[in-house]
Write a protein that holds these residues in place. Structure first.
Motif, mmCIF file in Angstrom:
data_model
loop_
_atom_site.group_PDB
_atom_site.id
_atom_site.type_symbol
_atom_site.label_atom_id
_atom_site.label_comp_id
_atom_site.label_asym_id
_atom_site.label_seq_id
_atom_site.Cartn_x
_atom_site.Cartn_y
_atom_site.Cartn_z
ATOM 1 N N GLN A 1 38.305 -99.952 69.012
ATOM 2 C CA GLN A 1 38.746 -98.823 68.196
ATOM 3 C C GLN A 1 39.069 -97.655 69.123
ATOM 4 N N VAL A 2 40.299 -97.209 69.078
ATOM 5 C CA VAL A 2 40.734 -96.120 69.926
ATOM 6 C C VAL A 2 40.209 -94.798 69.364
ATOM 7 N N GLN A 3 39.607 -94.014 70.240
ATOM 8 C CA GLN A 3 39.111 -92.704 69.854
ATOM 9 C C GLN A 3 39.520 -91.666 70.883
ATOM 10 N N PHE A 4 39.703 -90.447 70.420
ATOM 11 C CA PHE A 4 40.098 -89.336 71.274
ATOM 12 C C PHE A 4 39.158 -88.169 71.012
ATOM 13 N N VAL A 5 38.619 -87.607 72.075
ATOM 14 C CA VAL A 5 37.712 -86.478 71.963
ATOM 15 C C VAL A 5 38.236 -85.343 72.820
ATOM 16 N N GLU A 6 38.644 -84.265 72.160
ATOM 17 C CA GLU A 6 39.183 -83.100 72.847
ATOM 18 C C GLU A 6 38.061 -82.119 73.179
ATOM 19 N N SER A 7 38.211 -81.430 74.294
ATOM 20 C CA SER A 7 37.258 -80.410 74.685
ATOM 21 C C SER A 7 37.964 -79.377 75.555
ATOM 22 N N GLY A 8 37.299 -78.270 75.782
ATOM 23 C CA GLY A 8 37.818 -77.247 76.672
ATOM 24 C C GLY A 8 38.483 -76.075 75.993
ATOM 25 N N GLY A 9 38.501 -76.058 74.672
ATOM 26 C CA GLY A 9 39.089 -74.937 73.974
ATOM 27 C C GLY A 9 38.227 -73.697 74.078
ATOM 28 N N GLY A 10 38.755 -72.604 73.565
ATOM 29 C CA GLY A 10 38.025 -71.351 73.594
ATOM 30 C C GLY A 10 38.921 -70.189 73.254
ATOM 31 N N SER A 11 38.386 -69.011 73.443
ATOM 32 C CA SER A 11 39.105 -67.764 73.189
ATOM 33 C C SER A 11 39.429 -67.085 74.506
ATOM 34 N N VAL A 12 40.682 -66.693 74.655
ATOM 35 C CA VAL A 12 41.131 -66.030 75.876
ATOM 36 C C VAL A 12 42.053 -64.885 75.522
ATOM 37 N N GLN A 13 42.204 -63.969 76.463
ATOM 38 C CA GLN A 13 43.158 -62.890 76.312
ATOM 39 C C GLN A 13 44.548 -63.346 76.730
ATOM 40 N N PRO A 14 45.578 -62.681 76.236
ATOM 41 C CA PRO A 14 46.928 -63.017 76.696
ATOM 42 C C PRO A 14 47.019 -62.989 78.213
ATOM 43 N N GLY A 15 47.707 -63.982 78.757
ATOM 44 C CA GLY A 15 47.822 -64.120 80.193
ATOM 45 C C GLY A 15 46.775 -65.018 80.810
ATOM 46 N N GLY A 16 45.767 -65.376 80.051
ATOM 47 C CA GLY A 16 44.719 -66.239 80.545
ATOM 48 C C GLY A 16 45.124 -67.695 80.557
ATOM 49 N N SER A 17 44.216 -68.525 81.048
ATOM 50 C CA SER A 17 44.469 -69.949 81.176
ATOM 51 C C SER A 17 43.326 -70.757 80.594
ATOM 52 N N LEU A 18 43.655 -71.946 80.140
ATOM 53 C CA LEU A 18 42.683 -72.915 79.693
ATOM 54 C C LEU A 18 43.139 -74.298 80.114
ATOM 55 N N ARG A 19 42.177 -75.169 80.349
ATOM 56 C CA ARG A 19 42.482 -76.568 80.551
ATOM 57 C C ARG A 19 41.736 -77.388 79.520
ATOM 58 N N LEU A 20 42.482 -78.068 78.684
ATOM 59 C CA LEU A 20 41.896 -78.950 77.693
ATOM 60 C C LEU A 20 41.767 -80.355 78.259
ATOM 61 N N SER A 21 40.720 -81.036 77.849
ATOM 62 C CA SER A 21 40.499 -82.411 78.253
ATOM 63 C C SER A 21 40.506 -83.315 77.038
ATOM 64 N N CYS A 22 40.962 -84.523 77.235
ATOM 65 C CA CYS A 22 40.990 -85.533 76.188
ATOM 66 C C CYS A 22 40.380 -86.804 76.742
ATOM 67 N N ALA A 23 39.209 -87.140 76.257
ATOM 68 C CA ALA A 23 38.552 -88.377 76.652
ATOM 69 C C ALA A 23 38.983 -89.487 75.714
ATOM 70 N N VAL A 24 39.524 -90.534 76.283
ATOM 71 C CA VAL A 24 40.028 -91.664 75.516
ATOM 72 C C VAL A 24 39.060 -92.823 75.650
ATOM 73 N N SER A 25 38.754 -93.455 74.553
ATOM 74 C CA SER A 25 37.917 -94.645 74.579
ATOM 75 C C SER A 25 38.532 -95.717 73.699
ATOM 76 N N GLY A 26 38.243 -96.950 74.025
ATOM 77 C CA GLY A 26 38.737 -98.073 73.246
ATOM 78 C C GLY A 26 40.052 -98.646 73.722
ATOM 79 N N SER A 27 40.715 -97.958 74.623
ATOM 80 C CA SER A 27 41.961 -98.435 75.191
ATOM 81 C C SER A 27 42.218 -97.671 76.474
ATOM 82 N N SER A 28 43.247 -98.034 77.178
ATOM 83 C CA SER A 28 43.573 -97.377 78.436
ATOM 84 C C SER A 28 45.068 -97.457 78.687
ATOM 85 N N ASP A 29 45.516 -96.593 79.583
ATOM 86 C CA ASP A 29 46.919 -96.588 80.019
ATOM 87 C C ASP A 29 47.895 -96.392 78.863
ATOM 88 N N LEU A 30 47.489 -95.614 77.898
ATOM 89 C CA LEU A 30 48.336 -95.327 76.753
ATOM 90 C C LEU A 30 49.368 -94.262 77.083
#
Length: 113
Positions: A1-30
């Motif tokens: 069963q393919v699952q996706f878990v997002e993380s890394g969100g948040g609140s930032v001011q304009p001009g700021g940066s964020l990096r979101l991550s997506c952990a994939v399970s149940g499959s690979s190389d999608l």
């Protein structure tokens, strides 16, 4: 069963940066995509990345500011967001780019003064 878990969100001011991550399970190389849903708007594809790392950003307003990478050894996909603007606020999701599967919880991104 393919699952996706997002993380890394948040609140930032304009001009700021964020990096979101997506952990994939149940499959690979999608063929993976990052999607977003702004308040009151439909979910849209932001960009996609092939199994080999080829990237296409499809939303013109974020070209040059957002990019997608992946670490296949970790089965993780990333969305790097730089120079964030208030209009980038929304919930960001990852899923396969060809035929999306069940959606995860998403990562909330809020850009405000």
């Amino acid at each position: 069963q393919v699952q996706f878990v997002e993380s890394g969100g948040g609140s930032v001011q304009p001009g700021g940066s964020l990096r979101l991550s997506c952990a994939v399970s149940g499959s690979s190389d999608l063929f993976m995509g990052w999607y977003r849903q702004a308040p009151g708007k439909q979910r849209e594809l932001v960009g996609r990345i092939s199994s080999a790392g080829g990237v296409t950003i499809v939303v013109p307003s974020v070209k040059g500011r957002f990019t997608i990478t992946r670490d296949n050894a970790k089965n993780t996909v990333y969305l790097q967001m730089n120079s964030l603007k208030p209009e980038n606020t929304g919930v960001y999701y990852c899923n396969r780019a060809d035929t999306p599967s069940t959606w995860g919880q998403g990562a909330q991104v809020t850009v405000s003064v």
